[in-house]
Design an enzyme around this catalytic site. Structure first.
Site, PDB file in Angstrom:
ATOM      1  N   LYS A 282       1.286  -0.831   0.510  1.00  0.00           N
ATOM      2  CA  LYS A 282      -0.368   0.467  -0.057  1.00  0.00           C
ATOM      3  C   LYS A 282       0.870   1.547   0.299  1.00  0.00           C
ATOM      4  CE  LYS A 282      -3.650  -1.623   2.511  1.00  0.00           C
ATOM      5  NZ  LYS A 282      -4.691  -1.929   3.386  1.00  0.00           N
TER       6      LYS A 282
ATOM      7  N   ASP B  17     -10.400   2.379   2.357  1.00  0.00           N
ATOM      8  CA  ASP B  17     -11.072   1.278   3.768  1.00  0.00           C
ATOM      9  C   ASP B  17     -12.231   2.208   4.601  1.00  0.00           C
ATOM     10  OD1 ASP B  17      -9.583  -0.440   3.219  1.00  0.00           O
ATOM     11  OD2 ASP B  17      -7.687  -0.179   3.879  1.00  0.00           O
TER      12      ASP B  17
HETATM   13  P1  NDP Z   1       0.266  -4.245  10.254  1.00  0.00           P
HETATM   14  O1  NDP Z   1       1.051  -4.955  10.337  1.00  0.00           O
HETATM   15  O2  NDP Z   1       0.489  -2.952   9.543  1.00  0.00           O
HETATM   16  O3  NDP Z   1      -0.039  -3.472  11.453  1.00  0.00           O
HETATM   17  C1  NDP Z   1      -0.036  -4.653  12.646  1.00  0.00           C
HETATM   18  C2  NDP Z   1      -1.112  -3.731  13.760  1.00  0.00           C
HETATM   19  O4  NDP Z   1      -0.842  -4.511  15.363  1.00  0.00           O
HETATM   20  C3  NDP Z   1       0.107  -2.848  14.881  1.00  0.00           C
HETATM   21  O5  NDP Z   1      -0.485  -1.875  15.279  1.00  0.00           O
HETATM   22  C4  NDP Z   1       0.680  -4.175  15.765  1.00  0.00           C
HETATM   23  O6  NDP Z   1       1.350  -3.380  16.614  1.00  0.00           O
HETATM   24  C5  NDP Z   1      -0.388  -4.260  15.903  1.00  0.00           C
HETATM   25  N1  NDP Z   1      -0.060  -6.016  16.406  1.00  0.00           N
HETATM   26  C6  NDP Z   1       0.327  -7.229  16.185  1.00  0.00           C
HETATM   27  N2  NDP Z   1       0.031  -7.974  16.691  1.00  0.00           N
HETATM   28  C7  NDP Z   1      -0.297  -7.812  18.023  1.00  0.00           C
HETATM   29  C8  NDP Z   1      -0.179  -7.744  19.283  1.00  0.00           C
HETATM   30  N3  NDP Z   1       0.320  -9.233  19.863  1.00  0.00           N
HETATM   31  N4  NDP Z   1      -0.292  -7.348  20.792  1.00  0.00           N
HETATM   32  C9  NDP Z   1      -0.891  -5.636  20.610  1.00  0.00           C
HETATM   33  N5  NDP Z   1      -0.432  -5.217  18.638  1.00  0.00           N
HETATM   34  C10 NDP Z   1      -0.180  -5.951  18.300  1.00  0.00           C
HETATM   35  O7  NDP Z   1      -0.865  -4.587   9.360  1.00  0.00           O
HETATM   36  P2  NDP Z   1      -2.724  -3.581   9.604  1.00  0.00           P
HETATM   37  O8  NDP Z   1      -3.010  -2.255   9.669  1.00  0.00           O
HETATM   38  O9  NDP Z   1      -2.189  -3.813   7.310  1.00  0.00           O
HETATM   39  O10 NDP Z   1      -3.471  -4.774   9.539  1.00  0.00           O
HETATM   40  C11 NDP Z   1      -4.304  -5.153  10.441  1.00  0.00           C
HETATM   41  C12 NDP Z   1      -5.517  -5.967  10.332  1.00  0.00           C
HETATM   42  O11 NDP Z   1      -6.261  -5.681  10.190  1.00  0.00           O
HETATM   43  C13 NDP Z   1      -5.615  -7.243   9.897  1.00  0.00           C
HETATM   44  O12 NDP Z   1      -5.189  -8.291  10.819  1.00  0.00           O
HETATM   45  C14 NDP Z   1      -6.075  -7.624   8.832  1.00  0.00           C
HETATM   46  O13 NDP Z   1      -6.418  -8.182   8.258  1.00  0.00           O
HETATM   47  C15 NDP Z   1      -6.732  -6.920   8.800  1.00  0.00           C
HETATM   48  N6  NDP Z   1      -7.671  -5.708   7.546  1.00  0.00           N
HETATM   49  C16 NDP Z   1      -9.275  -5.520   7.466  1.00  0.00           C
HETATM   50  C17 NDP Z   1      -9.737  -5.490   6.442  1.00  0.00           C
HETATM   51  C18 NDP Z   1     -10.845  -5.430   6.341  1.00  0.00           C
HETATM   52  O14 NDP Z   1     -11.820  -5.045   5.248  1.00  0.00           O
HETATM   53  N7  NDP Z   1     -11.884  -6.189   6.789  1.00  0.00           N
HETATM   54  C19 NDP Z   1      -8.655  -4.119   5.921  1.00  0.00           C
HETATM   55  C20 NDP Z   1      -7.247  -3.817   6.452  1.00  0.00           C
HETATM   56  C21 NDP Z   1      -6.788  -4.864   7.672  1.00  0.00           C
HETATM   57  P3  NDP Z   1       2.873  -2.789  16.665  1.00  0.00           P
HETATM   58  O15 NDP Z   1       2.898  -1.333  16.318  1.00  0.00           O
HETATM   59  O16 NDP Z   1       3.635  -2.756  18.045  1.00  0.00           O
HETATM   60  O17 NDP Z   1       3.806  -3.967  16.565  1.00  0.00           O
END
Ligand code: NDP
Length: 273
Positions: free
Chosen positions: A66, A102
């Site tokens: 993205k 989104d």
């Molecule tokens: P990114 O990898 O960019 O970000 C992941 C986020 O999750 C970060 O804020 C990270 O925190 C946090 N995180 C991951 N594991 C943990 C944990 N164990 N405990 C606390 N925080 C955690 O992913 P995206 O933002 O692209 O996607 C996030 C979710 O949203 C995905 O599951 C994706 O499938 C879903 N999604 C759904 C959409 C829909 O249309 N329904 C559209 C887009 C996404 P940190 O910064 O500390 O690493």
């Protein structure tokens, strides 16, 4: 000639976008094909250029491209510029135009499908990754009385607040302080649930009347489990997935397909898996 569209990502085999857009096209009588494209991690731009030379006119972009799509787009919508990410590319004859759908997708799912108006609501957004970035502008513009953001890496949440300062005021909360506040809508935009991991959330924030929304779809997550057990109303992110696709379809074709039959179809298919 039939117009060509695709979703591009890595991995991409799991994407439901081809099914969703095929249903939209059938329902609206549009002549188009929509496929999946797997791009090697260092080949995003070359893959997009090759798609365009072959007649491609629109792309949905998913993880991890993205940001690269944002850089590739010669023009960008205001909401994409704010998010710093592009999930929809449209070929405009001599350049790619970038947008992000989104935020609209989430707001439509909350307000129309789930009938939870955001005007006056206190909203907590968990996460500060690409998904959170994509929706925060729309949440700030929704009329919510308060929008808070919490992330495991606190600095990333502060950066999102700083990037959106011109749109609205975002309250940045560490996880440890969530329990001191009350919320009407709690949105999980972390990927924790994908691995079945829990977030450090106090159960009492999920009282009756609260809507707990997980962007992950099609699987029970610890977040939704805790919320449900504590009396909150819950929803996964399947509706958002379909709504963001509908917004991309609108950008490309100028038509708004009905989304409810597509959500119902995918829900049934997920149940059968
Ligand atoms: P990114 O990898 O960019 O970000 C992941 C986020 O999750 C970060 O804020 C990270 O925190 C946090 N995180 C991951 N594991 C943990 C944990 N164990 N405990 C606390 N925080 C955690 O992913 P995206 O933002 O692209 O996607 C996030 C979710 O949203 C995905 O599951 C994706 O499938 C879903 N999604 C759904 C959409 C829909 O249309 N329904 C559209 C887009 C996404 P940190 O910064 O500390 O690493």
């Amino acid at each position: 000639m039939t117009d060509r569209y695709a979703v591009i990502g890595n991995p991409i085999a799991h994407s439901k976008s081809p099914e969703i857009h095929a249903m939209f096209a059938r329902a609206t009588g549009q002549d188009l094909v929509y496929t999946r494209i797997h791009a090697e991690l260092d080949q995003f731009r070359a893959t997009v250029e090759s798609f365009q030379r072959g007649g491609g006119v629109g792309l949905n972009v998913t993880v991890p491209f993205k940001r690269e799509a944002f850089d590739l787009a010669a023009t960008r919508s205001v909401r994409a510029t704010l998010a710093g990410a592009v999930n929809t590319l449209t070929w405009r004859g001599d350049h790619w135009a970038g947008d992000t759908t989104d935020g609209v997708g989430l707001i439509r799912d909350l307000e129309i499908n789930l009938e939870r108006p955001l005007a006056g609501a206190r909203v907590l957004l968990l996460g500060a990754g690409g998904a959170a970035r994509g929706v925060i502008g729309a949440l700030l513009e929704s009329g919510a009385s308060m929008v808070a953001i919490t992330n495991r890496t606190h600095r990333a949440a502060i950066e999102i607040a700083e990037a959106h300062a011109a749109v609205g005021s975002l309250t940045v909360l560490p996880f440890a302080e969530i329990g001191n506040r009350e919320f009407d809508v709690v949105i999980n935009a972390t990927s924790a649930g994908l691995q079945g991991e829990s977030l450090p959330l106090p159960a009492h924030i999920f009282s009756t009347g609260v809507l707990a929304y997980d962007m992950v779809y099609g699987k029970p997550t610890p977040f939704l489990g805790l919320a449900k057990a504590s009396g909150a109303r819950t929803s996964d992110g399947l509706g958002m997935l379909v709504e963001q696709a509908a917004e991309a379809f609108y950008i490309w074709r100028g038509l708004r397909p009905a989304t409810a039959p597509v959500v119902a179809y995918l829900r049934d298919a997920l149940r059968g898996q």
